[in-house]
Design an enzyme around this catalytic site. Structure first.
Site, short mmCIF file in Angstrom:
data_model
loop_
_atom_site.label_atom_id
_atom_site.label_comp_id
_atom_site.label_asym_id
_atom_site.label_seq_id
_atom_site.Cartn_x
_atom_site.Cartn_y
_atom_site.Cartn_z
N LYS A 195 -54.47 -0.66 9.87
CA LYS A 195 -53.56 -0.18 10.93
C LYS A 195 -54.07 1.17 11.41
O LYS A 195 -53.59 2.23 10.99
CB LYS A 195 -52.13 -0.09 10.41
CG LYS A 195 -51.10 -0.14 11.53
CD LYS A 195 -51.14 -1.47 12.24
CE LYS A 195 -50.22 -1.50 13.44
NZ LYS A 195 -50.38 -2.73 14.21
N SER A 388 -50.30 -6.82 17.28
CA SER A 388 -49.19 -6.14 16.62
C SER A 388 -47.87 -6.62 17.22
O SER A 388 -47.56 -7.80 17.13
CB SER A 388 -49.37 -4.62 16.73
OG SER A 388 -48.69 -3.97 15.69
#
Length: 588
Positions: A195, A388
């Site tokens: 991430k 995402s």
């Protein structure tokens, strides 16, 4: 008496300025109304015409309805562009339009992502089945421009022009050093080693995890780029790789020698060739119609009662209404509900082009997709990026279509809480003091560092949201949570890999997704309807006039550095837990 005249003149000045502002607004409204009326007119296409494709303009998901586009400030300093929906429909219509004899493709530096360009490119290749020719010409071809031009029957380059063919590179901008200089600490909490959206604010270079995934998806994008060009130009992919790797196209003639272009020609020579292709004599001018004008004649296809709804989810995800370039959970959820409750709508296609955003807003939209899926088929079509939060809102669909060069995945969450204490206290001399009734009453405060207790609470909340994200994907994709977690962790994938690992179902176009939705609904004659309604341009102007003016002048002052300003502003303004990917990576 002196004070009286001072206030009198001040009142007169205020009245005068108010009248000027009212006049400007009135003028804009009148011009906008006239432009709007004119834009609704159909365009007459003469026989023996050439369809002129200018693909340097922005290619958006839907054609913007902005009658103020030619006005400074309110309309912006860039062309509004054309929607992919209208562009594809126009090319398809030109294929059987007897008045259109050929296409003249002009592109130097396209304003679109690679998946969007592939959609357009495939539409052009399909157009050639009509045995009508496509001629591409430019003085300069960037790599994206050449990718589009390679679909043409003939590619021409100006004798003194440039063809860029050098391979892809990806560049990320890091702000850690700047933040340290001004005394700002970005306190990051995340789930997932990949991430990497937070890395520009806590590191000065890519982490090993991020370098691995960026290398993989840039390599995947490049592989699709070379494969498609190799097929169209009948040049072996390995040869193309070598040409780029050694930077062999240095002079215009090199492009001819390596069969990258067909010939070096000037514009007047191109016009003569277009005359021949369109059936015009040497003494006659070439008749052209621009793709923007030609698109005004597009009509809804199908005549039956049954409908397939296309819901456009474009931009970053946030709560509230949003707009045509920002996914607002309220606006998109309302559109999905409307499609679900309409008995004439037999299937739904959600078209996602989003790097993500608010995790909460993503979940709100996901819920509406789940409810709709129980009533009628739902197909997801992913554009340039659906990662995402963008993946979150589409993962519940019956089937997911991607392009080989779509960027997707990035299943992970993060939070950033800036700490301005050093800036405020040590650099500006500003201090803070106060009282609170509970130990955590000022949790998420930005004027001090987080405590260990606060970090523990926030980390647990992120873990809970990530677990929910993984569960949503596992349910939608019919996989185990453990498997989704193994390919999650914020990892970004390209479309071909996403299909292989089960995050998507098929490589296919936007139109393929619509056809699949109709097939699953068992309907043949249907209309395609689009949701949500395009934001009214006049309302948009009145609601956003201040922001438009501010943006206009900020762009003028910062120039190319406006991109950096946007990134910093975005992070500082972000609130709540985010499901977002590092789409700010610039691929050159």
């Amino acid at each position: 008496m002196k004070e009286f005249f001072k206030y009198l003149f001040a009142s007169m000045l205020g009245f005068f300025l108010s009248m000027v502002i009212i006049f400007i607004i009135f003028f804009v409204i009148i011009v906008g109304a006239i432009s709007s009326i004119d834009s609704d007119k159909t365009v007459t296409v003469s026989n023996n015409s050439v369809l002129f494709l200018n693909l340097d303009q922005p290619i958006t998901e839907r054609t913007p309805k902005n009658p103020f586009g030619n006005l400074p400030i309110v309309g912006g300093d860039e062309k509004d562009g054309i929607g992919l929906n209208d562009l594809l429909k126009s090319i398809q219509r030109a294929k059987t339009d007897d008045n259109i004899k050929c296409i003249y493709l002009n592109v130097s530096s396209p304003n679109a992502g690679f998946a969007t360009m592939r959609e357009v490119r495939n539409a052009l290749i399909d157009f050639k089945k009509s045995h009508k020719k496509i001629i591409a010409y430019s003085e300069v071809y960037t790599q994206g421009a050449y990718y589009l031009a390679s679909s043409a029957d003939k590619i021409y380059l100006n004798p003194e022009g440039t063809l860029e063919f050098k391979g892809f590179s990806s560049e990320l901008t890091f702000f850690k050093g700047t933040l340290e200089k001004v005394g700002v600490e970005m306190q990051v909490i995340r789930v997932g080693n990949y991430k990497s959206a937070v890395e520009p604010f806590i590191l000065d270079k890519m982490s090993d995890y991020n370098r691995k995934q960026v290398t993989a998806y840039v390599g995947g994008l490049y592989n699709t780029f070379l494969t498609d060009i190799a097929k169209s130009r009948d040049i072996h992919k390995d040869s193309l790789y070598k040409i780029a790797d050694d930077f062999r196209v240095r002079q215009p003639q090199d492009a001819v020698n390596f069969k990258m272009v067909d010939a070096l020609k000037y514009k007047d020579q191109i016009l003569e060739e277009l005359k021949g292709l369109s059936g015009r004599t040497k003494d006659e001018n070439v008749r052209t119609v621009s793709i923007n004008d030609y698109a005004k004649n597009n009509k809804d296809s199908g005549s039956g009662k049954d409908k397939v709804a296309v819901i456009y989810a474009n931009g970053e995800i946030s709560g509230g209404e949003g707009n045509d370039n920002q996914i607002g959970s309220e606006r998109i959820s309302r559109a999905i509900r409307k499609a679900r409750l309409d008995d004439d709508i037999k299937a739904v296609v959600i078209r996602v082009n989003s790097p993500g955003g608010s995790a909460l807003a993503s979940d709100v939209i996901w819920r509406e997709i789940v409810l709709t899926k129980k009533e009628k088929p739902v197909i997801a079509s992913f554009g340039d990026v659906a990662a995402s939060g963008g993946y979150y809102i589409g993962c519940a669909a019956d089937s997911i279509f991607v392009q080989p060069n779509t960027i997707t995945g990035s299943i992970g969450v993060f939070g950033i809480i800036p700490n301005f204490q050093n800036l405020m206290t040590n650099k500006l001399g500003i201090t803070f003091d106060g009282v609170k009734t509970g130990k955590y009453a000022d949790i998420m405060a930005t004027n001090r560092p987080m405590t260990e207790g606060e970090r523990f609470i926030i980390q647990n909340e992120l873990n809970r949201i990530y677990s929910g994200f993984v569960s949503r994907v596992a349910d939608g994709r019919k996989k185990s949570k453990a498997y989704i977690d193994s390919i999650g962790g914020g990892h970004v994938w390209i479309g071909t890999d996403a299909v292989q690992i089960g995050l998507a179902d098929r490589i296919g176009s936007f139109n393929d997704a619509i056809k699949a939705a109709a097939k699953k609904a068992k309907i043949k004659d249907y209309k395609v309807v689009e949701y949500p309604d395009v934001v009214d341009p006049l309302k948009s102007l009145m609601d956003e006039s201040t922001d438009r003016i501010k943006t206009y002048y900020t762009k003028q002052e910062l120039g190319e550095n406006y991109f950096l300003y946007q990134q910093m502003k975005k992070v500082i303004a972000s609130s709540g837990i985010q499901a977002r990917m590092p789409f700010e990576a610039v691929i050159k």
